[in-house]
Design a protein around this motif. Structure first.
Motif, PDB file in Angstrom:
ATOM      1  N   GLU A 167      43.832 -20.047  70.602  1.00 40.89           N
ATOM      2  CA  GLU A 167      44.643 -20.283  71.379  1.00 40.89           C
ATOM      3  C   GLU A 167      44.567 -21.980  71.947  1.00 40.89           C
ATOM      4  N   ILE A 168      45.550 -22.878  72.034  1.00 37.84           N
ATOM      5  CA  ILE A 168      45.284 -24.285  72.717  1.00 37.84           C
ATOM      6  C   ILE A 168      44.998 -23.965  74.158  1.00 37.84           C
ATOM      7  N   SER A 169      43.980 -24.909  74.437  1.00 36.49           N
ATOM      8  CA  SER A 169      43.681 -24.620  75.991  1.00 36.49           C
ATOM      9  C   SER A 169      44.383 -25.416  77.138  1.00 36.49           C
ATOM     10  N   LYS A 170      45.263 -26.437  76.576  1.00 42.09           N
ATOM     11  CA  LYS A 170      46.228 -27.395  77.319  1.00 42.09           C
ATOM     12  C   LYS A 170      47.319 -27.333  76.607  1.00 42.09           C
ATOM     13  N   ALA A 171      48.352 -27.867  77.231  1.00 49.46           N
ATOM     14  CA  ALA A 171      49.801 -28.056  76.791  1.00 49.46           C
ATOM     15  C   ALA A 171      49.626 -29.392  75.964  1.00 49.46           C
ATOM     16  N   ARG A 172      50.442 -29.189  74.734  1.00 47.08           N
ATOM     17  CA  ARG A 172      50.616 -30.387  73.946  1.00 47.08           C
ATOM     18  C   ARG A 172      51.375 -31.560  74.708  1.00 47.08           C
ATOM     19  N   HIS A 173      51.157 -32.827  74.487  1.00 50.00           N
ATOM     20  CA  HIS A 173      51.848 -33.836  75.155  1.00 50.00           C
ATOM     21  C   HIS A 173      53.019 -33.944  74.349  1.00 50.00           C
ATOM     22  N   ALA A 174      54.368 -34.156  74.935  1.00 51.60           N
ATOM     23  CA  ALA A 174      55.496 -34.123  74.508  1.00 51.60           C
ATOM     24  C   ALA A 174      55.421 -35.145  73.322  1.00 51.60           C
ATOM     25  N   ASP A 175      54.856 -36.457  73.216  1.00 54.03           N
ATOM     26  CA  ASP A 175      55.087 -37.153  72.038  1.00 54.03           C
ATOM     27  C   ASP A 175      54.039 -36.924  70.944  1.00 54.03           C
ATOM     28  N   SER A 176      53.302 -35.863  71.118  1.00 59.18           N
ATOM     29  CA  SER A 176      52.408 -35.234  69.958  1.00 59.18           C
ATOM     30  C   SER A 176      53.125 -34.396  69.252  1.00 59.18           C
ATOM     31  N   VAL A 177      53.840 -35.091  67.994  1.00 60.59           N
ATOM     32  CA  VAL A 177      54.708 -34.172  67.337  1.00 60.59           C
ATOM     33  C   VAL A 177      54.504 -34.236  65.730  1.00 60.59           C
ATOM     34  N   VAL A 178      53.155 -34.794  65.452  1.00 60.96           N
ATOM     35  CA  VAL A 178      52.594 -34.884  64.196  1.00 60.96           C
ATOM     36  C   VAL A 178      51.258 -34.012  64.061  1.00 60.96           C
ATOM     37  N   LEU A 179      51.381 -32.999  63.145  1.00 58.90           N
ATOM     38  CA  LEU A 179      50.238 -32.230  62.890  1.00 58.90           C
ATOM     39  C   LEU A 179      49.610 -32.861  61.751  1.00 58.90           C
ATOM     40  N   SER A 180      48.120 -33.265  62.081  1.00 59.10           N
ATOM     41  CA  SER A 180      47.392 -33.922  61.126  1.00 59.10           C
ATOM     42  C   SER A 180      46.063 -33.411  60.909  1.00 59.10           C
ATOM     43  N   PHE A 181      45.639 -33.381  59.730  1.00 57.74           N
ATOM     44  CA  PHE A 181      44.005 -33.155  59.560  1.00 57.74           C
ATOM     45  C   PHE A 181      43.349 -33.696  58.217  1.00 57.74           C
ATOM     46  N   GLU A 182      42.397 -33.669  58.220  1.00 56.93           N
ATOM     47  CA  GLU A 182      41.404 -34.264  56.804  1.00 56.93           C
ATOM     48  C   GLU A 182      41.053 -33.005  55.983  1.00 56.93           C
ATOM     49  N   TYR A 183      41.327 -33.178  54.705  1.00 61.72           N
ATOM     50  CA  TYR A 183      40.901 -31.963  53.692  1.00 61.72           C
ATOM     51  C   TYR A 183      40.271 -32.525  52.387  1.00 61.72           C
ATOM     52  N   LYS A 184      39.702 -31.634  51.814  1.00 58.95           N
ATOM     53  CA  LYS A 184      39.416 -31.781  50.436  1.00 58.95           C
ATOM     54  C   LYS A 184      39.590 -30.465  49.816  1.00 58.95           C
ATOM     55  N   SER A 185      40.034 -30.498  48.727  1.00 57.56           N
ATOM     56  CA  SER A 185      40.681 -29.188  47.755  1.00 57.56           C
ATOM     57  C   SER A 185      40.233 -29.112  46.297  1.00 57.56           C
ATOM     58  N   SER A 186      39.640 -27.969  45.824  1.00 56.57           N
ATOM     59  CA  SER A 186      39.530 -27.690  44.503  1.00 56.57           C
ATOM     60  C   SER A 186      40.783 -27.608  43.525  1.00 56.57           C
ATOM     61  N   LYS A 187      41.822 -27.250  44.176  1.00 60.45           N
ATOM     62  CA  LYS A 187      43.144 -27.151  43.503  1.00 60.45           C
ATOM     63  C   LYS A 187      44.430 -27.680  44.368  1.00 60.45           C
ATOM     64  N   ASP A 188      45.300 -27.843  43.597  1.00 62.03           N
ATOM     65  CA  ASP A 188      46.703 -28.179  44.278  1.00 62.03           C
ATOM     66  C   ASP A 188      47.036 -26.841  45.060  1.00 62.03           C
ATOM     67  N   ILE A 189      47.492 -27.038  46.197  1.00 61.82           N
ATOM     68  CA  ILE A 189      48.164 -25.903  47.198  1.00 61.82           C
ATOM     69  C   ILE A 189      49.529 -26.210  47.403  1.00 61.82           C
ATOM     70  N   ASP A 190      50.565 -25.325  46.667  1.00 58.94           N
ATOM     71  CA  ASP A 190      52.050 -26.117  46.634  1.00 58.94           C
ATOM     72  C   ASP A 190      52.848 -25.277  47.834  1.00 58.94           C
ATOM     73  N   ARG A 191      52.119 -24.285  48.516  1.00 62.07           N
ATOM     74  CA  ARG A 191      53.004 -23.672  49.495  1.00 62.07           C
ATOM     75  C   ARG A 191      52.264 -23.505  50.874  1.00 62.07           C
ATOM     76  N   LEU A 192      51.852 -24.733  51.260  1.00 61.68           N
ATOM     77  CA  LEU A 192      51.235 -24.436  52.571  1.00 61.68           C
ATOM     78  C   LEU A 192      52.164 -24.126  53.662  1.00 61.68           C
ATOM     79  N   GLN A 193      52.122 -23.258  54.317  1.00 61.73           N
ATOM     80  CA  GLN A 193      52.938 -22.812  55.398  1.00 61.73           C
ATOM     81  C   GLN A 193      52.247 -22.745  56.713  1.00 61.73           C
ATOM     82  N   VAL A 194      53.159 -23.095  57.439  1.00 63.11           N
ATOM     83  CA  VAL A 194      52.644 -23.115  59.040  1.00 63.11           C
ATOM     84  C   VAL A 194      53.703 -22.318  59.924  1.00 63.11           C
ATOM     85  N   PHE A 195      52.844 -21.306  60.526  1.00 65.77           N
ATOM     86  CA  PHE A 195      53.633 -20.433  61.533  1.00 65.77           C
ATOM     87  C   PHE A 195      53.258 -20.835  63.173  1.00 65.77           C
TER      88      PHE A 195
END
Length: 706
Positions: A69-97
């Protein structure tokens, strides 16, 4: 490299500069990083590497994990989900719920997460979803689904929400403008269908070398006859490729059938025609467009005649092919993904086919399997419907075919794509594939077998998943689908004057399963047909139970007997039977359209006796209904044989081919299917009445509430 996607639209872009999307990304010191709830992992192993990093290995076909659970409310302007990654294969159906309520309707798919041995930044812009789902309150969670493949090694770190940078904001604004433009086109299509124009084209006739258009214009001014090709959006056109001035109110214009355009020998069989009037603001549409009414066939072929309502879905050659005789099968469907066998170059062991001045090549090895199946069915006078599928570009055997046929608005959640009819080369390629199949499987000697009907793509009301061209207003999506259907109708009628195309739909009726409902699409299809010249299309419906896992379809709560029922399942087949038989929905207002239940089955949750008997009871219930409903022409049971890739279902008449105890063994539903329509039907069905909870079979029949 940074990957950028605007989720609610189609904008996708890759920036080649490491870690950039047009402007530096500044991470504030008080940034709230999302943390995975390690105990929630499903079909993956995960370990924590450092403060904000994880190592993941997928171990099954449904790998996912929740965040804490997130501990504090998201700022209204924070609308881009971002992360860094490395992957051994393509993942063509990344889904976020978007939790805490986890549901398909509260999720989105991201773009391809490309294989990478070095760190990459992945960004997903989602302001509309965050607002729609009211996500970002303290206590909310996300669920990440990492594709459908086992054995993927993934490192991921620094998952957080941030503000859009300048490039992202510009892209988002462009996307919003595109959406507004498409909404305007949607309204224009609605107005076009509702309008009664003063002028009318009454007939379009195609023979071997000419196109003859007959009609009448009304009013004062200068009028022209104009051609509309599949690549055109009629209601948005300001100019036309070819204009023929009209000198007489009642006219009959004959034009060459074939013309050379952009290096292609274009067949006007694929065009529609419209009357336009010169006005102060340019050219104005003054009639509904009209497709060909009469197409001269090159040969005479007998129609396929159903001998019963009993069929099989997804037929293919295997050791159980004798089921055609044992079960009394009189119709089948067969999947034909044209992109699995089509090349733009002479690959090894291929057959050349010329169309539109271009040469295409088709795999003999792939065709051998289709030929063998269709020769067998032709020898038994079984009626065959081919399901025409277009794979996404990444899965096509020839990347150039993928580039030509994947729709430009395709998005990653799609398993298949709508064919690309936005370019002349795409149209030519698609028509060439249909021309090859129609000429091969409509020969007087049935030398390669026979195809009678053409089911266009799969479950278009669930188009995001099964026939993807992105998120489009319904009229824009449907007009593209109808263009595909019209091309197939026109091409195949040259070889078989009885050829019939069919639209494919899920069990959704008045409530969308994704973006559209079956009922609204079918109603609009009928309106287009009335306005633009009717053609013989049918319905390939999939009335699975409300819950595909639950065989006791008589308990479906969302399947009512109202014409506006949310779903049409086996429980309330009376509804679609009522719709198809109404005069207003008939071909030329007189002939009932074909209705096949072309993909459907009841599930056995396991191979226990109780579950197997409930599965058979579900079929018996469905058969007793459909056998009495005159609007339903046939059912094709799916799956024929249990399939490990069918989302955990066991809906076949036979067990898994690799079952440990009875490989491919017949289930009670097999015997019920065999008895259906024979003198043994009531005897074999007898045990299922008590499971359903009825004394007499007539208790399951109901009247429809208009």
């Amino acid at each position: 490299m940074a990957v950028l996607i605007i989720s609610s639209g189609i904008f996708q872009a890759c920036q080649k500069e490491e870690g950039k999307t047009g402007a530096p990304i500044i991470v504030k010191s008080n940034t709230q990083y999302l943390k995975f709830n390690l105990a929630s992992a499903n079909q993956l192993t995960i370990s924590k590497d450092d403060k904000n990093g994880y190592s993941i290995t997928t171990t099954g076909g449904d790998p996912y994990i929740m965040t804490e659970e997130i501990s504090k409310a998201r700022h209204a302007d924070s609308v881009v989900l971002s992360f860094e990654y490395k992957s051994s294969k393509d993942i063509d159906r990344l889904q976020v719920f978007f939790g805490p309520d986890i549901a398909e309707s509260r999720s989105l798919f991201g773009p391809l997460l490309s294989a990478s041995s070095g760190w990459r930044t992945y960004s997903l812009i989602m302001p509309k979803e965050l607002e729609k789902f009211s996500w970002g309150k303290a206590g909310d969670i996300l669920r990440f689904d990492f594709g459908t493949e086992s054995g993927v090694n993934l490192a991921i770190r620094n998952i957080y929400f941030r503000k859009m940078n300048a490039l992202e904001l510009h892209a988002f604004e462009e996307e919003e403008a595109r959406i507004r433009q498409e909404e305007s086109i949607q309204r224009a299509w609605e107005e076009y269908l509702a309008k009664d124009y003063a002028s009318k084209i009454s007939e379009v006739k195609i023979d071997a070398t000419t196109v003859t258009i007959t009609g009448e214009y009304n009013g004062d001014g200068a009028f022209s006859l104009c051609e509309v090709v599949p690549m055109d959006t009629l209601v948005a056109m300001k100019s036309f490729r070819e204009r023929t001035p009209l000198d007489s109110r009642s006219f009959q214009v004959t034009l060459p059938r074939f013309v050379t355009r952009n290096g292609l020998n274009y067949d006007r069989l694929l065009s529609r025609w419209v009357i336009v009037k010169e006005g102060g603001n340019g050219l104005l549409i003054d009639s509904h467009a009209r497709y060909p009414d009469l197409i001269a066939a090159q040969q005479s072929m007998p129609p396929g005649v159903l001998k019963s309502k009993k069929g099989l879905g997804g037929f293919f050659m295997n050791s159980f092919a004798s089921d055609l005789d044992l079960l009394g099968i009189t119709s089948i469907t067969i999947n034909i993904p044209i992109t699995a066998m089509m090349y733009t170059y002479p690959a090894a062991n291929t057959i050349e086919h010329e169309y539109g001045g271009r040469r295409y090549y088709f795999s003999r090895n792939y065709l051998n399997g289709i030929d063998e199946a269709l020769r067998l069915t032709a020898s038994r006078e079984i009626v065959v419907a081919a399901i025409i599928l277009i794979q996404k570009a990444a899965e096509c055997v020839d990347p150039e075919i993928g580039r030509l046929l994947q729709h430009p608005a395709y998005t990653p959640e799609g398993i298949y794509t709508m064919p690309n009819l936005t370019t002349d080369r795409g149209v030519n390629c698609y028509a060439a594939a249909l021309d090859f199949l129609a000429s091969r499987y409509n020969r007087p000697d049935n030398g390669n077998g026979r195809i009678h009907k053409w089911i266009m793509h799969n479950e278009v009301d669930a188009g995001l998943t099964w026939t993807n061209m992105g998120r489009k207003p319904m009229m824009i999506y449907l007009e593209s689908y109808l263009s595909s259907m019209r091309i197939c109708h026109a091409v195949t009628r040259q070889y078989d004057p009885h050829s019939e195309v069919m639209g494919s739909f899920t069990h959704s009726w008045s409530e969308p399963v994704e973006l559209y409902s079956s009922k609204e699409m079918l109603t609009a299809m009928q309106k287009f047909s009335i306005r633009e010249g009717d053609f013989q299309w049918g319905v390939a419906y999939h009335p699975y139970p409300q819950d595909l896992n639950e065989p006791k379809t008589w308990n479906d709560t969302r399947a009512t007997f109202s014409i506006n029922t949310p779903l049409v399942t086996f429980k309330n087949l009376e509804v679609i039977d009522y719709w198809i038989r109404k005069n207003e929905n008939r071909y030329l207002s007189s002939q009932k359209r074909t209705l096949w239940l072309s993909e459907n089955g009841t599930n056995s949750r396991s191979y226990s006796n109780k579950d197997l008997m409930e599965q058979a009871a579900g079929f018996a219930y469905a058969w007793k209904k459909l056998s009495l409903l005159e609007g339903i022409d046939a059912i094709q049971w799916h799956n024929w044989i249990d399939n490990r890739t069918e989302f955990g279902l066991r809906i076949g008449l036979r067990r898994f081919p690799d079952d440990e105890t009875e490989p491919g063994g017949v289930k009670p539903v097999w015997y019920a299917y065999q008895a259906a329509g024979t003198e043994r039907e009531d005897e074999v069905f007898e045990p299922y009445r008590s499971i359903i909870g009825i004394r007499q079979w007539n208790e399951i029949m109901h009247n429809v509430i208009p």
